[in-house]
Write a protein that holds these residues in place. Structure first.
Motif, short mmCIF file in Angstrom:
data_model
loop_
_atom_site.label_atom_id
_atom_site.label_comp_id
_atom_site.label_asym_id
_atom_site.label_seq_id
_atom_site.Cartn_x
_atom_site.Cartn_y
_atom_site.Cartn_z
N GLN A 128 105.37 116.24 3.44
CA GLN A 128 104.28 116.53 2.49
C GLN A 128 103.76 115.26 1.82
O GLN A 128 102.90 115.33 0.93
N GLU A 146 99.46 102.68 6.30
CA GLU A 146 99.95 102.08 5.06
C GLU A 146 101.48 102.10 5.04
O GLU A 146 102.12 101.14 4.61
N ILE A 188 89.39 95.76 4.54
CA ILE A 188 88.74 96.97 4.00
C ILE A 188 87.58 96.57 3.09
O ILE A 188 86.53 97.20 3.07
N TRP A 239 84.19 111.19 -5.84
CA TRP A 239 85.34 111.75 -6.56
C TRP A 239 84.90 112.61 -7.74
O TRP A 239 85.58 113.57 -8.09
N ASP A 244 100.37 101.00 -2.32
CA ASP A 244 99.74 99.72 -2.69
C ASP A 244 100.54 99.01 -3.79
O ASP A 244 100.86 97.83 -3.66
N ARG A 257 108.05 113.97 -4.95
CA ARG A 257 108.65 115.22 -5.47
C ARG A 257 108.86 116.25 -4.37
O ARG A 257 109.71 117.12 -4.48
N ARG A 258 108.04 116.15 -3.29
CA ARG A 258 108.25 117.08 -2.17
C ARG A 258 108.91 116.31 -1.02
O ARG A 258 109.43 115.22 -1.21
N ASN A 265 90.20 112.25 -3.79
CA ASN A 265 90.91 112.31 -2.51
C ASN A 265 90.08 111.68 -1.41
O ASN A 265 88.87 111.50 -1.54
N ALA A 288 101.66 112.08 0.75
CA ALA A 288 100.20 111.94 0.81
C ALA A 288 99.75 110.62 1.43
O ALA A 288 98.58 110.45 1.72
N ALA A 311 100.45 104.60 -4.61
CA ALA A 311 101.87 104.28 -4.79
C ALA A 311 102.29 103.21 -3.78
O ALA A 311 102.99 102.25 -4.11
N ILE A 354 106.22 106.45 -9.21
CA ILE A 354 106.26 107.91 -9.09
C ILE A 354 105.05 108.39 -8.29
O ILE A 354 103.91 108.07 -8.62
N VAL A 412 103.86 109.67 -3.97
CA VAL A 412 103.90 109.09 -2.62
C VAL A 412 102.52 109.17 -1.95
O VAL A 412 102.37 109.63 -0.83
N GLY A 448 97.84 110.24 -9.23
CA GLY A 448 96.44 110.61 -8.99
C GLY A 448 95.50 110.14 -10.08
O GLY A 448 95.89 109.95 -11.24
N ASN A 485 98.69 106.81 -1.31
CA ASN A 485 98.39 105.44 -0.90
C ASN A 485 98.35 104.46 -2.07
O ASN A 485 98.58 103.26 -1.88
N MET A 525 101.77 113.38 -16.32
CA MET A 525 102.88 114.18 -15.79
C MET A 525 103.43 115.14 -16.84
O MET A 525 104.14 116.08 -16.51
#
Ligand code: NAP
Length: 469
Positions: free
Chosen positions: A208, A215, A64, A372, A165, A203-204, A378, A210, A163, A157, A159, A330, A161, A116
Motif C-alpha cells: 500500500q 524513487e 525533472i 491540487w 525525497d 502505517r500500512r 496527488n 504511495a 518522504a 512519517i 511512505v 501529505g 514520494n 496527524m
C-alpha cells in the motif's frame, strides 16, 4: 450586435492564479485551441514562476526540473503576460479579477500540510516535511530556518514520494548535493549533519506504499548508504497479495523491497531503514520541549466497508529515539479569499473544474480550478496536464454562455494601471529572466545549475539592478 467571446474583435480574457505546472498546462490548453482568440495573464505570489518545480522537486532531480523549458515557451507566447510578486486576495482581489477577466482559473496548489493529530506533534524538532523541502529548495518562507541535525537518528512519517525525497536528502553524500541547486544554507547544514540513520515509517503494508518504484530504486543507488528492510515486514496478507496482481507499481515496489531485505549491508556510514505496519502515536519530549523519541504502535490491515485496506493498531508499542521528525503525510490546500472552499476535502469547491456555489452547487460563472486545488495533492507533474485540459474543455463549453466583462474593462493596460495604482512592484517575464540569468551565472562559477536567491527583497533588488552582490 456584441461580438462573441474568443474572437479577434473580443478576445477571451483569462486570468490564471498561480504559475505552477497546473496553471501552465491550463494556459497551454487554451493557447492550443485553433479557433480561439485568447489573452492570458498569469499571476503568481512569488516573483519567480514554476511553483513546486522550483520549490518542491528535489535538487538532485534536475532532469525533472527541465520541464520549465516547456513553461518558458508558454510565457514567451505573445498572448501571455506574467505578473509575478502579486498575491491574490490582497494585491489583487477576486472582485477585481472578475471585473477584468471573462474567466479565471485558480491554480494555487496546496500550500500547507496535513496534520496527524497525535500528542507532541508540534514539539521542537518535529516539522512538516513540506517545510523541510522548502528549506533545502531555498523557498523564501523557509530558507532561513535552522534544522538541528546534531542527533543520530531522524524519523520520517509516511511512505509517499515526499518522504522518499526528504529521507534521501538527509542521507545523500553532501558532495553530490553540492553539484545541485540546493540552498547554500541547507548544504552547509547537511555537510555538518550527525544523522546516521533515517527511519521511514509506513502505517500500512509494503503493497500500500504511495511511493513510485523509480524513487524507491534510487535508494539502492545511493553512495555510502545501507538500505534495510525487515523481511518480516514484507510478509503479505492474502488481500495485499491479491492487490499485487492488479497493481504493477505496488508489485514492483514489493520486489525492490524484497531485494533490499535480502542484500543487506551494514558497513556503510549512513542507513535508511524502511518499516511498515507501524503508526506514530506520540512524540516524546525531552526536558526542554524538543522531541527525543517517537512512540509507535504496530498495526494490522483491516478492510473497511468499501473494501479498502486500512491500518489498525494492535496495542503493541515501541519507543524509537529520534531528535528530528519529518511528518510527510501529505499536502493540504488553503482557502483563497472569497473563493468557496471545501473544508472536508481541502479543495476549492468544484464540479469537474467549475467552481460552484456552496449553497446550491451551481457553477459560479467564469470561475474554474485546476491541479491540487481541484483534485487534492496527488499525482506527478504530468498528471496536471489532462486535469487542466478537462477544466479548459469546461471553460470553452461555457464561453458562449458568458456575458463577459464590459468593453471598457477589456483593455489589458487596465491591469497594469490597477497594480501600479496600488503600488505593487510586479515582475514581468523579462524581469524573471534577469533573475534567472543572475542565478545561473552564480551557479556557473561553482559548477552548479544555479545558486538561488532566497529572499523576495533580494530578488527584486537583482531584477531592478540594485543588488550589491
Ligand atoms: P502521498 O503520496 O499522499 O503520501 C502520503 C503518505 O502519508 C502515505 O504513505 C500515507 O499513508 C501517509 N499518511 C497519511 N496520513 C498518515 C498518518 N496520520 N500517519 C501515518 N502516515 C500517514 O503524499 P506526498 O508524499 O506528500 O506526495 C504528494 C504527491 O506528490 C504524490 O502524488 C507524489 O507522488 C507526488 N510527488 C512526486 C514526486 C516524484 O515524482 N519524484 C516527488 C514528490 C512528490 P496511507 O496511504 O496509509 O494514507
Amino acid at each position: 450586435m456584441e461580438h462573441a467571446l474568443g474572437t479577434v474583435a473580443r478576445p477571451l480574457r483569462v486570468a490564471i492564479i498561480g504559475a505552477g505546472p497546473a496553471g501552465f498546462y491550463a494556459a497551454e490548453a487554451l493557447l492550443k485551441q485553433p479557433s480561439l482568440t485568447v489573452s492570458i495573464d498569469i499571476f503568481n505570489h512569488f516573483p519567480y514562476p514554476y511553483g513546486l518545480v522550483r520549490d518542491g522537486v528535489a535538487p538532485d532531480h534536475q532532469s525533472i526540473k527541465a520541464v520549465t523549458r516547456v513553461y518558458d515557451k508558454i510565457l514567451q507566447d505573445p498572448r501571455v503576460r506574467y505578473f509575478g510578486n502579486v498575491t491574490f486576495g490582497s494585491d489583487i482581489t477576486r472582485d477585481e479579477i472578475l471585473r477584468l477577466y471573462d474567466q479565471v482559473v485558480y491554480a494555487v496548489g496546496a500550500q500547507s500540510d496535513r496534520h496527524m493529530d497525535i500528542p507532541g506533534e508540534d514539539l521542537d524538532g518535529s516539522f512538516p516535511a513540506t517545510i523541510f523541502v522548502g528549506w533545502y529548495n531555498g523557498h523564501p518562507d523557509y530558507a532561513d530556518l535552522d534544522f538541528d541535525l546534531s542527533g543520530e537518528r531522524a524519523v520520517v512519517i509516511g511512505v509517499g514520494n515526499v518522504a522518499v525525497d526528504v529521507a534521501r536528502i538527509l542521507v545523500r553524500d553532501p558532495d553530490e548535493l553540492a553539484a545541485t541547486d540546493i540552498s547554500d544554507v541547507a548544504l552547509e547544514r547537511l555537510r555538518h549533519s550527525k544523522i546516521r540513520e533515517v527511519v521511514i515509517l509506513g502505517r500500512r503494508g509494503p503493497a500500500q506504499a504511495a511511493f513510485t518504484s523509480q524513487e524507491l530504486k534510487e535508494f539502492g543507488e545511493l553512495k555510502g548508504v545501507n538500505v534495510i528492510v525487515d523481511p518480516a515486514d514484507l510478509q503479505l496478507d492474502p488481500d495485499s497479495q491479491e492487490m499485487l496482481a492488479n497493481d504493477r507499481v505496488a508489485a514492483r515496489n514489493v520486489d525492490l523491497l524484497r531485494g533490499y531485505a535480502t542484500h543487506i549491508s551494514h558497513d556503510r556510514p549512513r542507513t535508511l531503514r524502511i518499516r511498515f505496519l507501524v503508526s506514530p502515536v506520540e512524540l516524546i519530549s525531552d526536558q526542554l520541549g524538543s522531541v527525543k523519541a517517537v512512540r509507535i504502535e504496530r498495526n494490522r490491515l483491516e478492510k473497511n466497508r468499501q473494501g479498502k485496506l486500512l491500518s489498525r493498531g494492535i496495542g503493541e508499542y515501541e519507543v524509537l529515539p529520534a531528535t528530528l521528525v519529518l511528518r510527510s503525510v501529505g499536502y493540504r490546500s488553503v482557502p483563497l479569499r472569497g473563493v468557496p472552499f471545501d473544508d472536508t476535502t481541502y479543495t476549492i469547491m468544484n464540479i469537474g473544474g467549475r467552481v460552484v456555489d456552496p449553497h446550491d452547487t451551481e457553477p459560479l460563472p467564469g470561475e474554474y480550478v485546476v491541479g491540487w486545488a481541484k483534485r487534492g495533492p496527488n499525482g506527478i507533474i504530468g498528471t496536471n496536464k489532462p486535469d487542466a485540459v478537462a477544466t479548459v474543455q469546461a471553460m470553452l463549453a461555457d464561453a458562449p454562455t458568458l456575458l463577459g466583462v464590459s468593453d471598457d474593462n477589456r483593455d489589458p493596460a487596465r491591469v497594469d494601471a490597477l497594480l501600479q495604482a496600488k503600488g505593487i512592484d510586479y515582475v514581468s517575464f523579462e524581469d524573471w529572466q534577469v533573475l534567472d540569468r543572475h542565478e545561473t551565472e552564480r551557479g556557473l562559477k561553482t559548477g552548479r545549475p544555479r545558486v538561488k536567491v532566497t529572499s523576495v527583497p533580494e530578488m527584486l533588488a537583482v531584477i531592478r539592478g540594485q543588488a550589491t552582490t
